[in-house]
Enzyme design. Structure first.
Site, PDB file in Angstrom:
ATOM      1  CD  GLU A 191     -11.396  42.851 -86.529  1.00 18.87           C
ATOM      2  OE1 GLU A 191     -12.299  43.417 -85.598  1.00 18.87           O
ATOM      3  OE2 GLU A 191     -11.152  44.070 -86.217  1.00 18.87           O
ATOM      4  CD  GLU A 196      -6.123  48.293 -85.857  1.00 17.84           C
ATOM      5  OE1 GLU A 196      -6.258  47.141 -85.785  1.00 17.84           O
ATOM      6  OE2 GLU A 196      -6.841  49.787 -85.903  1.00 17.84           O
TER       7      GLU A 196
END
Ligand SMILES: *[C@@H]1O[C@H](CO)[C@@H](O)[C@H](O)[C@H]1NC(C)=O
Ligand SMILES: *[C@@H]1O[C@H](CO)[C@@H](O)[C@H](O)[C@H]1NC(C)=O
Ligand SMILES: *[C@@H]1O[C@H](CO)[C@@H](O)[C@H](O)[C@H]1NC(C)=O
Ligand SMILES: *[C@@H]1O[C@H](CO)[C@@H](O)[C@H](O)[C@H]1NC(C)=O
Length: 377
Positions: A191, A196
């Site tokens: 990932e 974010e």
């Protein structure tokens, strides 16, 4: 002179009968022993010296590795574009309970259209959280607010991923992310978190890798402008914290949005994984995506990235495969709630706030120009 057969043999002659041969040490003279011992000693000294010397140049005995990959120039060709009114056709809408423990209902395209959570024109794309339902409505948000999580139908290998990001979502309870993952093989296919943040979104963009065991940035030489956090990328270390790098406040949230956002670039290649965030106004050279007729993008000319995850102690080809582009806005969830108080978002709990305050989510939207995927020829 022949010796008499009858007289006893002399002591020296008996010893001499045992032939002196080089391969039989029991026949060596003292002088031979001396030479051999000296040679062995010299070899031992040379070998030990070489090992110690190599250790010293690699940073003493702390196991650090001063080697660094050669991020040589790759020739990129445009492989895929996400833009305009067909943008959402290239994604599936995730429909399940939130794996990150959020207070949300991820809805399908029909619901998303009904609540206007995914909206596209020729030039702009918006992904947002519902701002209409609250206490007394039918349906309400008592069990979670409506939002979307989009996963690209195409899964990619290494390449250069460019994102024109005009607005990042922020506000108490929000947990937006733009990332790459293989939803069916996590964490084994890796990932890559590109953008974010949580709550006010004003503490800088958080970039991270999450992998299975055996991928680390600990004691590895890196060249980036962001601030490195945990080094181990293994999902089982510290509750899936991942190996992280944080950018300055201008790389996410209100400060990033104020200048019209910018161009975000992820280069994923065998030599390593790097992320750049170019605020629009600050970088005229990379203030928009390359158009037809422009030279292909060349990260080798961009200078130090915001985050550098070199492959020195992480086999990128082994840990990262089949990646979908994922865009979502979660609300509450593990990460957001862990910093709820320290973000200054109390006194309500995160979940109460989400259920009862639809008006709080007007800034909780992504706005994009387009995405481009480039592959090396
Ligand atoms: C990129 O293209 C140039 C010009 O054709 C060539 O010289 C170079 O070797 C190519 N680089 C790679 C990594 O293929
Ligand atoms: C849907 O959202 C977009 C972007 O926020 C807005 O421009 C548009 O007017 C909305 N459409 C409706 C029907 O509310
Ligand atoms: C890490 O991944 C393994 C393998 O899927 C899984 O069993 C484990 O629960 C994960 N741990 C965390 C903290 O995500
Ligand atoms: C990647 O995806 C393809 C198609 O879905 C699948 O056949 C393949 O096994 C996957 N590879 C890995 C390493 O997961």
């Amino acid at each position: 002179m022949r010796r008499s057969e009858s007289s006893p043999p002399r002591y020296e002659d008996v010893q001499g009968a045992k032939e002196r041969v080089w391969w039989n040490p029991s026949t060596w003279t003292r002088r031979a022993w001396l030479i051999v011992s000296t040679v062995i000693l010299l070899i031992v000294v040379a070998v030990v010296g070489a090992v110690v010397g190599v250790r010293a140049t690699r940073g003493a005995d702390d196991g650090s590795d001063n080697s660094y990959p050669d991020y040589f120039k790759l020739n990129y060709t445009l492989a895929d574009t996400y833009s305009g009114t067909t943008f959402f056709d290239k994604f599936t809408y995730f429909r399940d309970y939130d794996p990150a423990g959020g207070h949300v209902h991820y809805v399908d395209p029909e619901y998303a259209g009904w609540f206007n959570l995914t909206y596209a024109t020729e030039t702009t794309v918006i992904v947002k959280v519902d701002t209409t339902v609250g206490p007394g409505d039918e349906p309400d948000a008592s069990t979670g607010r409506f939002t979307v999580r989009l996963e690209s139908k195409t899964q990619y290998g290494p390449g250069l991923f460019l994102f024109d990001v005009k607005h990042t979502p922020y506000g108490c309870a929000t947990w937006p992310a733009l990332w790459l993952a293989d939803p069916n093989n996590w964490p084994f296919n890796g990932e890559i978190d590109i953008m974010e943040a949580v709550n006010h979104g004003n503490t800088g963009n958080l970039m991270a890798l999450h992998t299975s065991e055996g991928c680390t940035m600990e004691n590895v030489r890196r060249e980036h402008t962001g601030v490195a956090g945990q080094g181990d990328c293994h999902n089982a270390t510290n509750h899936n914290t991942g190996c992280t790098v944080r950018g300055p406040p201008a790389t996410f949230g209100p400060e990033f949005n104020r200048g019209g956002g910018g161009i975000v670039a992820l280069e994923w290649r065998r030599e390593g994984i790097r992320v750049w965030v170019f605020p629009r106004a600050a970088s005229p050279a990379v203030s928009r995506l390359p158009g037809a007729g422009d030279a292909p993008p060349d990260p080798s000319a961009w200078g130090a990235p915001l985050a550098d995850f070199p492959a020195t102690r992480c086999d990128v080809d082994k840990h990262f495969r089949n990646q979908s582009i994922i865009v979502n806005i979660d609300l509450c969830g593990y990460y957001t709630e862990a910093v709820w108080e320290s973000s200054g978002c109390s006194p309500k709990t995160c979940r109460q706030y989400v259920s009862e305050t639809p008006s709080a989510f007007h800034d909780a939207y992504w706005e994009f120009g387009a995405f481009q995927v480039w592959t090396a020829s």
